[in-house]
Design an enzyme around this catalytic site. Structure first.
Site, mmCIF file in Angstrom:
data_model
loop_
_atom_site.group_PDB
_atom_site.id
_atom_site.type_symbol
_atom_site.label_atom_id
_atom_site.label_comp_id
_atom_site.label_asym_id
_atom_site.label_seq_id
_atom_site.Cartn_x
_atom_site.Cartn_y
_atom_site.Cartn_z
ATOM 1 N N LYS A 53 0.835 -1.211 0.000
ATOM 2 C CA LYS A 53 0.000 0.000 0.000
ATOM 3 C C LYS A 53 0.865 1.255 0.000
ATOM 4 C CE LYS A 53 -2.426 -2.724 -0.532
ATOM 5 N NZ LYS A 53 -2.437 -4.190 -0.493
ATOM 6 N N VAL A 236 1.600 -20.166 -18.952
ATOM 7 C CA VAL A 236 3.048 -19.965 -19.055
ATOM 8 C C VAL A 236 3.679 -21.344 -19.064
ATOM 9 C CG1 VAL A 236 5.092 -19.108 -17.838
ATOM 10 C CG2 VAL A 236 3.017 -17.721 -17.927
ATOM 11 N N ARG A 272 -1.087 -18.199 -2.815
ATOM 12 C CA ARG A 272 -0.262 -18.484 -1.645
ATOM 13 C C ARG A 272 -0.714 -19.795 -1.015
ATOM 14 N NH1 ARG A 272 2.805 -14.398 0.245
ATOM 15 N NH2 ARG A 272 2.579 -15.024 2.423
ATOM 16 N N HIS A 443 -24.259 14.660 1.480
ATOM 17 C CA HIS A 443 -24.089 15.140 0.103
ATOM 18 C C HIS A 443 -23.036 16.235 0.075
ATOM 19 C CE1 HIS A 443 -25.087 16.359 -3.962
ATOM 20 N NE2 HIS A 443 -25.061 17.605 -3.538
HETATM 21 P P1 FAD Z 1 1.196 -14.174 8.289
HETATM 22 O O1 FAD Z 1 0.994 -12.718 8.205
HETATM 23 O O2 FAD Z 1 1.743 -14.887 7.111
HETATM 24 O O3 FAD Z 1 2.150 -14.389 9.541
HETATM 25 C C1 FAD Z 1 2.618 -15.632 9.918
HETATM 26 C C2 FAD Z 1 3.907 -15.446 10.686
HETATM 27 O O4 FAD Z 1 4.245 -16.697 11.238
HETATM 28 C C3 FAD Z 1 5.079 -15.038 9.803
HETATM 29 O O5 FAD Z 1 5.669 -13.874 10.320
HETATM 30 C C4 FAD Z 1 6.045 -16.217 9.890
HETATM 31 O O6 FAD Z 1 7.409 -15.812 9.941
HETATM 32 C C5 FAD Z 1 5.650 -16.838 11.214
HETATM 33 N N1 FAD Z 1 5.944 -18.273 11.298
HETATM 34 C C6 FAD Z 1 5.658 -19.229 10.373
HETATM 35 N N2 FAD Z 1 6.029 -20.442 10.838
HETATM 36 C C7 FAD Z 1 6.537 -20.222 12.081
HETATM 37 C C8 FAD Z 1 7.072 -21.080 13.067
HETATM 38 N N3 FAD Z 1 7.157 -22.390 12.900
HETATM 39 N N4 FAD Z 1 7.525 -20.517 14.224
HETATM 40 C C9 FAD Z 1 7.444 -19.162 14.411
HETATM 41 N N5 FAD Z 1 6.939 -18.316 13.522
HETATM 42 C C10 FAD Z 1 6.484 -18.844 12.366
HETATM 43 N N6 FAD Z 1 -4.371 -8.879 3.067
HETATM 44 C C11 FAD Z 1 -5.260 -7.892 3.288
HETATM 45 O O7 FAD Z 1 -6.234 -8.103 4.006
HETATM 46 N N7 FAD Z 1 -5.092 -6.657 2.729
HETATM 47 C C12 FAD Z 1 -4.056 -6.376 1.921
HETATM 48 O O8 FAD Z 1 -3.937 -5.256 1.437
HETATM 49 C C13 FAD Z 1 -3.107 -7.396 1.660
HETATM 50 N N8 FAD Z 1 -2.049 -7.167 0.863
HETATM 51 C C14 FAD Z 1 -1.139 -8.156 0.652
HETATM 52 C C15 FAD Z 1 -0.069 -7.891 -0.192
HETATM 53 C C16 FAD Z 1 0.873 -8.869 -0.441
HETATM 54 C C17 FAD Z 1 2.034 -8.565 -1.354
HETATM 55 C C18 FAD Z 1 0.763 -10.125 0.198
HETATM 56 C C19 FAD Z 1 1.804 -11.184 -0.020
HETATM 57 C C20 FAD Z 1 -0.305 -10.401 1.038
HETATM 58 C C21 FAD Z 1 -1.270 -9.420 1.265
HETATM 59 N N9 FAD Z 1 -2.379 -9.649 2.067
HETATM 60 C C22 FAD Z 1 -3.296 -8.660 2.271
HETATM 61 C C23 FAD Z 1 -2.596 -10.942 2.730
HETATM 62 C C24 FAD Z 1 -2.161 -10.855 4.211
HETATM 63 O O9 FAD Z 1 -0.803 -10.478 4.267
HETATM 64 C C25 FAD Z 1 -2.362 -12.186 4.891
HETATM 65 O O10 FAD Z 1 -3.698 -12.618 4.720
HETATM 66 C C26 FAD Z 1 -2.082 -12.062 6.396
HETATM 67 O O11 FAD Z 1 -0.766 -11.628 6.608
HETATM 68 C C27 FAD Z 1 -2.306 -13.397 7.081
HETATM 69 O O12 FAD Z 1 -2.024 -13.276 8.434
HETATM 70 P P2 FAD Z 1 -1.539 -14.528 9.299
HETATM 71 O O13 FAD Z 1 -1.370 -13.993 10.682
HETATM 72 O O14 FAD Z 1 -2.431 -15.670 9.086
HETATM 73 O O15 FAD Z 1 -0.138 -14.954 8.689
HETATM 74 P P1 NAD Z 2 -4.877 -14.891 -6.222
HETATM 75 O O1 NAD Z 2 -5.456 -16.178 -5.856
HETATM 76 O O2 NAD Z 2 -5.592 -13.618 -5.892
HETATM 77 O O3 NAD Z 2 -4.619 -14.844 -7.797
HETATM 78 C C1 NAD Z 2 -3.820 -15.778 -8.443
HETATM 79 C C2 NAD Z 2 -4.179 -15.768 -9.903
HETATM 80 O O4 NAD Z 2 -3.236 -16.554 -10.592
HETATM 81 C C3 NAD Z 2 -5.562 -16.355 -10.195
HETATM 82 O O5 NAD Z 2 -6.268 -15.495 -11.040
HETATM 83 C C4 NAD Z 2 -5.248 -17.695 -10.856
HETATM 84 O O6 NAD Z 2 -6.215 -18.086 -11.783
HETATM 85 C C5 NAD Z 2 -3.927 -17.366 -11.524
HETATM 86 N N1 NAD Z 2 -3.079 -18.517 -11.800
HETATM 87 C C6 NAD Z 2 -2.907 -19.634 -11.050
HETATM 88 N N2 NAD Z 2 -2.010 -20.448 -11.631
HETATM 89 C C7 NAD Z 2 -1.606 -19.822 -12.760
HETATM 90 C C8 NAD Z 2 -0.676 -20.141 -13.774
HETATM 91 N N3 NAD Z 2 0.021 -21.270 -13.733
HETATM 92 N N4 NAD Z 2 -0.507 -19.262 -14.772
HETATM 93 C C9 NAD Z 2 -1.206 -18.104 -14.833
HETATM 94 N N5 NAD Z 2 -2.105 -17.746 -13.890
HETATM 95 C C10 NAD Z 2 -2.274 -18.593 -12.863
HETATM 96 O O7 NAD Z 2 -3.411 -14.906 -5.587
HETATM 97 P P2 NAD Z 2 -2.339 -13.752 -5.392
HETATM 98 O O8 NAD Z 2 -2.637 -12.588 -6.231
HETATM 99 O O9 NAD Z 2 -1.025 -14.429 -5.503
HETATM 100 O O10 NAD Z 2 -2.575 -13.353 -3.891
HETATM 101 C C11 NAD Z 2 -2.411 -14.330 -2.856
HETATM 102 C C12 NAD Z 2 -3.274 -14.023 -1.686
HETATM 103 O O11 NAD Z 2 -2.858 -12.840 -1.035
HETATM 104 C C13 NAD Z 2 -4.715 -13.846 -2.087
HETATM 105 O O12 NAD Z 2 -5.455 -14.879 -1.498
HETATM 106 C C14 NAD Z 2 -5.137 -12.545 -1.529
HETATM 107 O O13 NAD Z 2 -6.282 -12.681 -0.742
HETATM 108 C C15 NAD Z 2 -3.978 -12.080 -0.676
HETATM 109 N N6 NAD Z 2 -3.757 -10.658 -0.994
HETATM 110 C C16 NAD Z 2 -4.730 -9.784 -0.667
HETATM 111 C C17 NAD Z 2 -4.579 -8.463 -1.009
HETATM 112 C C18 NAD Z 2 -5.668 -7.512 -0.660
HETATM 113 O O14 NAD Z 2 -6.512 -7.859 0.146
HETATM 114 N N7 NAD Z 2 -5.689 -6.324 -1.228
HETATM 115 C C19 NAD Z 2 -3.464 -8.033 -1.694
HETATM 116 C C20 NAD Z 2 -2.511 -8.964 -2.032
HETATM 117 C C21 NAD Z 2 -2.665 -10.286 -1.666
#
Ligand code: FAD
Ligand code: NAD
Length: 464
Positions: A53, A236, A272, A443
């Site tokens: 963000k 791909v 993921r 509004h």
């Molecule tokens: P995580 O945030 O993955 O945290 C798990 C933690 O556990 C990690 O820090 C890891 O190091 C630790 N861990 C793992 N195994 C062990 C172990 N054995 N011992 C100790 N520690 C361990 N979601 C949104 O809602 N809004 C967004 O805008 C958004 N943007 C995203 C952008 C990107 C690029 C990505 C990758 C994800 C985004 N997400 C977003 C998804 C969001 O980050 C996840 O849904 C969220 O972080 C999940 O929370 P969690 O606590 O389940 O796990």
């Molecule tokens: P996603 O599931 O949103 O999208 C993955 C896309 O890749 C899908 O459209 C799928 O059809 C496509 N795909 C799968 N295999 C493929 C292949 N071999 N070749 C081409 N396309 C393929 O997953 P993401 O974008 O990687 O995000 C992962 C997770 O992180 C999501 O579940 C999302 O909820 C979370 N996330 C959330 C936010 C947010 O809330 N704004 C931002 C980033 C990530």
């Protein structure tokens, strides 16, 4: 507590784990949280929600200033220059402040941070950094990691995952994004705004899985208008890297002539998967489902007494706010209270421009369950959006045909992420479309489009 070290041990300090730990401590339980990363906050704060963000915000400012889009408002800017190093530095500052904030909250609430990766040695015991810790309750909140694409090696230089795409040191001339989901479109937007040509290669026939069909179609149109090239129904077959450049081989998913795309960077964003490796789950007796997730009941209890699980490691949308709400609920359940998460009302937001947001059932899902009424209102009819010259998108409300209860709300708008909260709250309170239609909205605001869409459910919008 006799021979237990803690009442509650949380494994993982992401939005699920750190919130569960704080809530458990607030409820008077002796709590520790094991985290292997150097900083708290998990994927979301370190390499997810927050840095993405930060770059989305900064890149939007850059594009606005650089593209001449402000000239029509009488704001003429010349000589804009991208300082990518500074953009990354400001992002890191936000990440540092927020992850440091969690460390502060742990201290304030007396949550012990056990530094290191935890692994079960028994159902009530884990080892963390060589130390054995026994807890009455263990919450698994280990989150998720990037799903690898077989045959495509991520080197974090030319071929990157989301973490690498948040840290590119140069704007790629051509970025190929594999996966037209949330990450592909958000991070694709960042680099497109900063000057890259972006091609999205999506395996299925539409981008944005899980969203309302009409929203998916309209968003694809808007992204294409912004310059994205979107290749749906395309597979791909391989990526090769030579001399710092990539060649991406693609072919129609249904079979057909192969093509290759020359790229300066490739982002793999195909989803993921839950983190369950090296966790010793077999020693605790916790089983995984076919998707590698830990199944839980409505209290977030696993099948093993005293072991709980929340967040990305469990079924459901992989969203930070879902994990956080589950964190609060599981702690309350452990403390003997009633912690509930309504999984039917979890909003989802894509932070592109315009933003894309949805909560509840899509029109297709609702129709599959029964008769529905749909009200839609375009921002082209909203006075504030028109004033701001910001008329892309619409609000769509799906209601039950008989009871009028709102089943789902879907929005494309620059303010969709903020507006969706109203819809979620209305649905949580069991609102009908009439309830929303008869609520006075200020509004001129974009939110009036929500009221008009609600009025449209019964065919009575005013401004269209
Ligand atoms: P995580 O945030 O993955 O945290 C798990 C933690 O556990 C990690 O820090 C890891 O190091 C630790 N861990 C793992 N195994 C062990 C172990 N054995 N011992 C100790 N520690 C361990 N979601 C949104 O809602 N809004 C967004 O805008 C958004 N943007 C995203 C952008 C990107 C690029 C990505 C990758 C994800 C985004 N997400 C977003 C998804 C969001 O980050 C996840 O849904 C969220 O972080 C999940 O929370 P969690 O606590 O389940 O796990
Ligand atoms: P996603 O599931 O949103 O999208 C993955 C896309 O890749 C899908 O459209 C799928 O059809 C496509 N795909 C799968 N295999 C493929 C292949 N071999 N070749 C081409 N396309 C393929 O997953 P993401 O974008 O990687 O995000 C992962 C997770 O992180 C999501 O579940 C999302 O909820 C979370 N996330 C959330 C936010 C947010 O809330 N704004 C931002 C980033 C990530």
């Amino acid at each position: 507590m006799a021979d237990y070290d803690y009442d509650v041990l949380v494994i993982g300090a992401g939005p699920g784990g750190y919130v569960a730990a704080i809530r458990a401590a607030q409820l008077g339980l002796k709590t520790a949280c094991a985290e292997g990363r150097e900083t708290l906050g998990g994927t979301c704060l370190n390499v997810g929600c927050i840095p993405s963000k930060a770059l989305l915000h900064a890149s939007e400012l850059y594009e606005e200033a650089h593209s001449g889009a402000l000239a029509k408002f009488g704001v003429n800017i010349s000589g804009t220059r991208l300082d990518l190093g500074q953009m990354h530095a400001e992002k890191e500052k936000a990440v540092g402040e927020l992850t440091g904030g969690i460390a502060f909250l742990f201290k304030k609430n007396k949550v012990d941070w056990l530094k290191g990766y935890a692994s079960f040695t028994a159902a009530d015991t884990v080892t963390v950094d060589g130390r054995s810790v026994r807890a009455k309750n263990i919450i698994i909140a280990t989150g998720s990691s990037v799903t690898p694409l077989p045959g495509v090696a991520v080197d974090q230089k030319v071929v990157v995952d989301s973490t690498g795409a948040l840290a590119l040191s140069r704007v790629p001339g051509h970025l190929v994004v594999i996966g037209g989901g949330v990450i592909g479109l958000e991070l694709g937007s960042v680099w497109r705004r900063l000057g890259a040509k972006v091609t999205v290669v999506e395996y299925v026939d539409q981008i944005l899985p899980g969203f309302d069909d009409e929203v998916r179609k309209e968003s694809a149109k808007l992204f294409k208008k912004q310059g994205f090239e979107i290749r749906t129904a395309t597979r791909v077959t391989g990526v090769t890297v030579k001399g710092g450049k990539a060649t991406v081989s693609i072919e129609p998913a249904a079979g057909g002539a192969a093509e290759s795309l020359a790229a300066d960077a490739v982002l793999v964003a195909i989803g993921r998967r839950p983190n369950t490796n090296n966790l010793g789950l077999d020693k605790a007796g916790v089983a995984l489902n076919a998707r590698g997730q830990i199944e839980v009941d409505h209290r977030f209890a696993t099948g093993v007494s005293g072991i709980w699980a929340i967040g990305d490691v469990t079924p459901g949308p992989m969203l930070a706010h879902k994990a956080e709400d589950e964190g609060i609920a599981v702690a309350e359940n452990i403390a003997g209270l009633t912690g509930i998460v309504n999984h039917d009302v979890i909003p989802s937001v894509v932070y592109t421009h315009p933003e894309i947001a949805g909560v509840g059932l899509t029109e297709e899902q609702a129709k599959a369950r029964g008769e529905v009424k749909v009200g839609k209102f375009p921002f082209a009819g909203n006075s504030r959006a028109k004033t701001n010259r910001d008329t892309d998108g619409f609000v769509k409300i799906v209601a039950d045909a008989k009871s009028d209860r709102v089943l789902g709300v879907h929005i494309i708008s620059s303010l969709a992420g903020t507006m969706i909260a109203q819809a979620a709250q209305a649905m949580e309170f069991g609102a009908t479309s009439e309830d929303i239609a008869y609520t006075c909205h200020a509004h001129p605001t974009h939110s009036e489009a929500m009221k008009e869409a609600a009025m449209a459910v019964t065919g009575k919008p005013i401004h269209i």
